[in-house]
Write a protein that holds these residues in place. Structure first.
Motif, PDB file in Angstrom:
ATOM      1  N   GLU A 149      -4.832 -14.123  15.505  1.00  0.00           N
ATOM      2  CA  GLU A 149      -4.467 -14.318  14.014  1.00  0.00           C
ATOM      3  C   GLU A 149      -5.298 -13.311  13.285  1.00  0.00           C
ATOM      4  OE1 GLU A 149      -5.559 -18.289  14.965  1.00  0.00           O
ATOM      5  OE2 GLU A 149      -4.718 -16.784  16.396  1.00  0.00           O
ATOM      6  N   ILE A 150      -6.421 -12.974  13.782  1.00  0.00           N
ATOM      7  CA  ILE A 150      -7.449 -12.121  13.119  1.00  0.00           C
ATOM      8  C   ILE A 150      -6.751 -10.640  13.294  1.00  0.00           C
ATOM      9  CG2 ILE A 150      -9.773 -11.043  13.272  1.00  0.00           C
ATOM     10  CD1 ILE A 150     -11.025 -13.676  13.747  1.00  0.00           C
ATOM     11  N   MET A 151      -6.338 -10.290  14.379  1.00  0.00           N
ATOM     12  CA  MET A 151      -5.633  -9.153  14.883  1.00  0.00           C
ATOM     13  C   MET A 151      -4.351  -8.912  13.900  1.00  0.00           C
ATOM     14  SD  MET A 151      -7.386  -7.179  16.987  1.00  0.00           S
ATOM     15  CE  MET A 151      -6.048  -6.248  18.025  1.00  0.00           C
ATOM     16  N   GLN A 152      -3.558  -9.952  13.732  1.00  0.00           N
ATOM     17  CA  GLN A 152      -2.518  -9.975  12.899  1.00  0.00           C
ATOM     18  C   GLN A 152      -2.783  -9.597  11.387  1.00  0.00           C
ATOM     19  OE1 GLN A 152       0.417  -9.655  14.106  1.00  0.00           O
ATOM     20  NE2 GLN A 152       1.304  -9.506  11.700  1.00  0.00           N
ATOM     21  N   ARG A 153      -4.034 -10.240  10.914  1.00  0.00           N
ATOM     22  CA  ARG A 153      -4.382 -10.109   9.525  1.00  0.00           C
ATOM     23  C   ARG A 153      -4.875  -8.602   9.346  1.00  0.00           C
ATOM     24  NH1 ARG A 153      -7.010 -15.084   8.477  1.00  0.00           N
ATOM     25  NH2 ARG A 153      -8.933 -13.870   7.523  1.00  0.00           N
ATOM     26  N   ALA A 154      -5.612  -8.169  10.379  1.00  0.00           N
ATOM     27  CA  ALA A 154      -6.292  -6.722  10.290  1.00  0.00           C
ATOM     28  C   ALA A 154      -5.060  -5.800  10.195  1.00  0.00           C
ATOM     29  CB  ALA A 154      -7.152  -6.517  11.469  1.00  0.00           C
ATOM     30  N   LYS A 155      -3.898  -6.037  11.170  1.00  0.00           N
ATOM     31  CA  LYS A 155      -2.847  -5.268  10.992  1.00  0.00           C
ATOM     32  C   LYS A 155      -2.183  -5.186   9.560  1.00  0.00           C
ATOM     33  CE  LYS A 155      -1.368  -4.944  15.740  1.00  0.00           C
ATOM     34  NZ  LYS A 155      -0.257  -5.861  16.654  1.00  0.00           N
ATOM     35  N   GLU A 156      -1.893  -6.459   9.061  1.00  0.00           N
ATOM     36  CA  GLU A 156      -1.095  -6.564   8.011  1.00  0.00           C
ATOM     37  C   GLU A 156      -1.918  -5.777   6.814  1.00  0.00           C
ATOM     38  OE1 GLU A 156       0.724 -10.904   8.639  1.00  0.00           O
ATOM     39  OE2 GLU A 156      -0.827 -10.745   7.122  1.00  0.00           O
ATOM     40  N   ARG A 157      -3.386  -6.214   6.794  1.00  0.00           N
ATOM     41  CA  ARG A 157      -4.250  -5.434   5.959  1.00  0.00           C
ATOM     42  C   ARG A 157      -3.945  -3.699   5.902  1.00  0.00           C
ATOM     43  NH1 ARG A 157      -8.781  -7.989   3.640  1.00  0.00           N
ATOM     44  NH2 ARG A 157      -9.757  -5.869   3.897  1.00  0.00           N
ATOM     45  N   LEU A 158      -4.217  -3.318   7.106  1.00  0.00           N
ATOM     46  CA  LEU A 158      -3.869  -1.767   7.245  1.00  0.00           C
ATOM     47  C   LEU A 158      -2.437  -1.251   6.666  1.00  0.00           C
ATOM     48  CD1 LEU A 158      -5.835  -0.892  10.686  1.00  0.00           C
ATOM     49  CD2 LEU A 158      -6.261  -0.105   8.430  1.00  0.00           C
ATOM     50  N   SER A 159      -1.614  -2.178   7.060  1.00  0.00           N
ATOM     51  CA  SER A 159      -0.200  -1.590   6.670  1.00  0.00           C
ATOM     52  C   SER A 159      -0.131  -1.724   5.272  1.00  0.00           C
ATOM     53  CB  SER A 159       0.717  -2.245   7.601  1.00  0.00           C
ATOM     54  OG  SER A 159       1.146  -3.697   7.049  1.00  0.00           O
ATOM     55  N   LEU A 160      -0.783  -2.827   4.444  1.00  0.00           N
ATOM     56  CA  LEU A 160      -0.623  -2.892   3.148  1.00  0.00           C
ATOM     57  C   LEU A 160      -1.286  -1.757   2.505  1.00  0.00           C
ATOM     58  CD1 LEU A 160       0.280  -4.543   0.762  1.00  0.00           C
ATOM     59  CD2 LEU A 160      -1.654  -5.760   0.775  1.00  0.00           C
ATOM     60  N   GLU A 161      -2.518  -1.381   3.083  1.00  0.00           N
ATOM     61  CA  GLU A 161      -3.329  -0.261   2.509  1.00  0.00           C
ATOM     62  C   GLU A 161      -2.581   1.005   2.796  1.00  0.00           C
ATOM     63  OE1 GLU A 161      -7.229  -0.350   4.201  1.00  0.00           O
ATOM     64  OE2 GLU A 161      -7.544   2.018   3.747  1.00  0.00           O
ATOM     65  N   ALA A 162      -1.794   1.168   3.817  1.00  0.00           N
ATOM     66  CA  ALA A 162      -0.917   2.679   3.924  1.00  0.00           C
ATOM     67  C   ALA A 162       0.017   2.479   3.043  1.00  0.00           C
ATOM     68  CB  ALA A 162      -0.610   2.569   5.376  1.00  0.00           C
ATOM     69  N   GLU A 163       0.643   1.496   2.960  1.00  0.00           N
ATOM     70  CA  GLU A 163       1.750   1.239   1.729  1.00  0.00           C
ATOM     71  C   GLU A 163       1.317   1.695   0.424  1.00  0.00           C
ATOM     72  OE1 GLU A 163       5.436  -1.738   1.378  1.00  0.00           O
ATOM     73  OE2 GLU A 163       3.840  -2.643   2.882  1.00  0.00           O
ATOM     74  N   MET A 164       0.325   0.978  -0.012  1.00  0.00           N
ATOM     75  CA  MET A 164      -0.122   1.226  -1.317  1.00  0.00           C
ATOM     76  C   MET A 164      -0.485   2.936  -1.754  1.00  0.00           C
ATOM     77  SD  MET A 164      -2.994  -1.817  -2.227  1.00  0.00           S
ATOM     78  CE  MET A 164      -3.448  -1.038  -3.457  1.00  0.00           C
ATOM     79  N   ARG A 165      -1.124   3.257  -0.444  1.00  0.00           N
ATOM     80  CA  ARG A 165      -1.263   4.813  -0.546  1.00  0.00           C
ATOM     81  C   ARG A 165       0.135   5.536  -0.933  1.00  0.00           C
ATOM     82  NH1 ARG A 165      -6.307   6.405   0.859  1.00  0.00           N
ATOM     83  NH2 ARG A 165      -6.907   4.618   2.082  1.00  0.00           N
ATOM     84  N   ARG A 166       1.058   5.144  -0.009  1.00  0.00           N
ATOM     85  CA  ARG A 166       2.499   5.867  -0.303  1.00  0.00           C
ATOM     86  C   ARG A 166       3.038   5.426  -1.520  1.00  0.00           C
ATOM     87  NH1 ARG A 166       3.419   4.544   5.209  1.00  0.00           N
ATOM     88  NH2 ARG A 166       4.482   2.362   4.529  1.00  0.00           N
ATOM     89  N   ALA A 167       2.754   4.264  -2.168  1.00  0.00           N
ATOM     90  CA  ALA A 167       3.351   3.868  -3.184  1.00  0.00           C
ATOM     91  C   ALA A 167       2.652   4.476  -4.511  1.00  0.00           C
ATOM     92  CB  ALA A 167       3.061   2.375  -3.542  1.00  0.00           C
ATOM     93  N   LEU A 168       1.629   4.730  -4.425  1.00  0.00           N
ATOM     94  CA  LEU A 168       0.823   5.563  -5.429  1.00  0.00           C
ATOM     95  C   LEU A 168       1.342   6.981  -5.504  1.00  0.00           C
ATOM     96  CD1 LEU A 168      -1.322   5.145  -7.694  1.00  0.00           C
ATOM     97  CD2 LEU A 168      -3.062   5.962  -5.769  1.00  0.00           C
ATOM     98  N   GLU A 169       1.724   7.748  -4.373  1.00  0.00           N
ATOM     99  CA  GLU A 169       2.280   9.179  -4.227  1.00  0.00           C
ATOM    100  C   GLU A 169       3.798   8.856  -4.913  1.00  0.00           C
ATOM    101  OE1 GLU A 169       1.941  10.051  -0.099  1.00  0.00           O
ATOM    102  OE2 GLU A 169      -0.384  10.197  -0.291  1.00  0.00           O
ATOM    103  N   ARG A 170       4.529   7.865  -4.528  1.00  0.00           N
ATOM    104  CA  ARG A 170       5.726   7.699  -4.669  1.00  0.00           C
ATOM    105  C   ARG A 170       6.011   7.376  -6.154  1.00  0.00           C
ATOM    106  NH1 ARG A 170       7.976   4.919   0.527  1.00  0.00           N
ATOM    107  NH2 ARG A 170       7.575   6.642   1.997  1.00  0.00           N
ATOM    108  N   GLY A 171       5.039   6.981  -6.918  1.00  0.00           N
ATOM    109  CA  GLY A 171       5.062   6.361  -8.233  1.00  0.00           C
ATOM    110  C   GLY A 171       5.695   5.042  -8.371  1.00  0.00           C
ATOM    111  N   GLU A 172       5.266   4.172  -7.534  1.00  0.00           N
ATOM    112  CA  GLU A 172       5.909   2.700  -7.552  1.00  0.00           C
ATOM    113  C   GLU A 172       5.101   1.848  -8.482  1.00  0.00           C
ATOM    114  OE1 GLU A 172       7.737   3.097  -3.289  1.00  0.00           O
ATOM    115  OE2 GLU A 172       6.539   1.648  -3.571  1.00  0.00           O
ATOM    116  N   PHE A 173       3.933   2.218  -8.998  1.00  0.00           N
ATOM    117  CA  PHE A 173       3.126   1.247  -9.962  1.00  0.00           C
ATOM    118  C   PHE A 173       3.615   1.429 -11.221  1.00  0.00           C
ATOM    119  CE2 PHE A 173       0.393   1.984  -6.157  1.00  0.00           C
ATOM    120  CZ  PHE A 173       0.039   0.528  -6.023  1.00  0.00           C
TER     121      PHE A 173
END
Ligand code: C2E
Ligand code: CA
Ligand code: CA
Ligand code: CA
Length: 279
Positions: free
Chosen positions: A15-39
């Motif tokens: 569960e912890i590994m899964q949570r850590a993975k989700e956080r990392l991918s959300l973080e990466a996704e947010m970074r991309r979202a900022l570049e792509r102008g999704e906010f």
């Protein structure tokens, strides 16, 4: 931990590994979202009770996710703070608000001010003052059309530095308000150290104002405190005419909440005119 194989196994549970993975991918996704102008910036009106008009708006960020749709800040702000992404995201919000204020001004329908939320990390950044100045200059805006909302947690990290930054901004003419007032541990003590223009009563106190005598006492006390310090008091999360009636009677200066209007994209927000059905 090496000797205790079970212990480390438990530590790295799936569960912890899964949570850590989700956080990392959300973080990466947010970074991309900022570049792509999704906010997106949504705006919620603040109604001045004495003047019976909307005098300003609060800017609230949203993420328009290509697959998941509109995501509220509750789902990503805290991770943005932990990862540091709040700094570029917060700067983007400031710039977007500045650009929008200029556009409204050109159309002759600018609100008196827009309030922008700040977090601790942004306040700890040396560049905040420069970023604010740059946005105001680039859009030829008066400093008092910008309000910065801070919470007590903003001041926790490096209080001396944060207060210095806020004093500088206030000196420039930017307005300051304390958000979620009454929910922190030492709300009263920072009122001693920081001069602000407004207090925003947290919506948890407004929620069952009609039925909860404890909340009524707290709201009464916050309004008296604010007025004693010559501050405007804003009640948040006002949803019912009964809550409004209480707040009016208690002399609250402004209200914000679904009763007046929900956060909406810029064009709708500014077209808001209070019809006869409104408070
Ligand atoms: P907040 O600053 O306390 O904002 C008020 C929240 O209450 C907003 O939620 C707003 O949509 C919601 N609200 C307003 N009126 C009512 C009402 O009548 N009833 C109810 N139930 N809710 C109401 P939202 O937009 O989901 O934002 C949540 C939090 O995310 C904000 O709380 C703020 O702390 C943070 N946030 C939003 N935008 C930004 C931003 O640009 N930067 C930073 N640092 N934080 C932000
Ligand atoms: Ca706020
Ligand atoms: Ca609030
Ligand atoms: Ca809040």
């Amino acid at each position: 931990a090496k000797a205790d194989g079970r212990g480390s196994l438990r530590f790295f549970s799936p569960e912890i590994m899964q949570r850590a993975k989700e956080r990392l991918s959300l973080e990466a996704e947010m970074r991309r979202a900022l570049e792509r102008g999704e906010f997106r910036v949504y705006y919620q009106p603040q109604l001045h009770l004495g003047r019976c008009e909307v005098t300003g708006l609060e800017a609230l960020v949203r993420w328009e996710h290509p697959e998941r749709g509109l995501i509220a800040p509750g789902a990503f702000i805290s991770l943005a703070e932990e990862s540091g992404l709040i700094v570029p995201l917060g700067n983007w919000v400031l710039q977007e608000v500045g650009r929008q204020m200029r556009a409204w001004t050109d159309e002759g329908k600018a609100p008196g001010y827009v309030a922008v939320n700040l977090c601790a990390l942004q306040l700890g950044c040396v560049d905040l003052v420069d970023a604010v100045r740059a946005v105001l200059d680039a859009n030829r805006l008066p400093p008092d059309c910008l309000e910065l909302e801070i919470t007590e947690s903003c001041l926790m990290a490096d209080r001396g530095r944060a207060i210095e930054t806020l004093e500088t901004l206030r000196g420039m003419g930017v307005r300051l308000s304390i958000d979620d007032f009454g929910t922190g541990y030492s709300s009263l003590s920072y009122l001693q150290h920081l001069r602000v223009h407004r207090l925003k009563i947290d919506m948890s106190f407004v929620r069952d104002l009609e039925t909860n005598p404890g909340n009524l006492s707290i709201v009464t006390a916050i309004i008296a405190l604010g007025h004693g310090l010559a501050l405007d008091v804003v009640a948040e999360g006002v949803e019912t005419p009964e809550q409004l009636a209480h707040l009016k009677r208690l002399g609250c200066d402004l209200i914000q909440g679904y009763l007046v209007g929900r956060p909406a994209p810029a064009p709708d927000a500014i077209d808001l005119r209070l019809g006869p059905g409104h408070p």
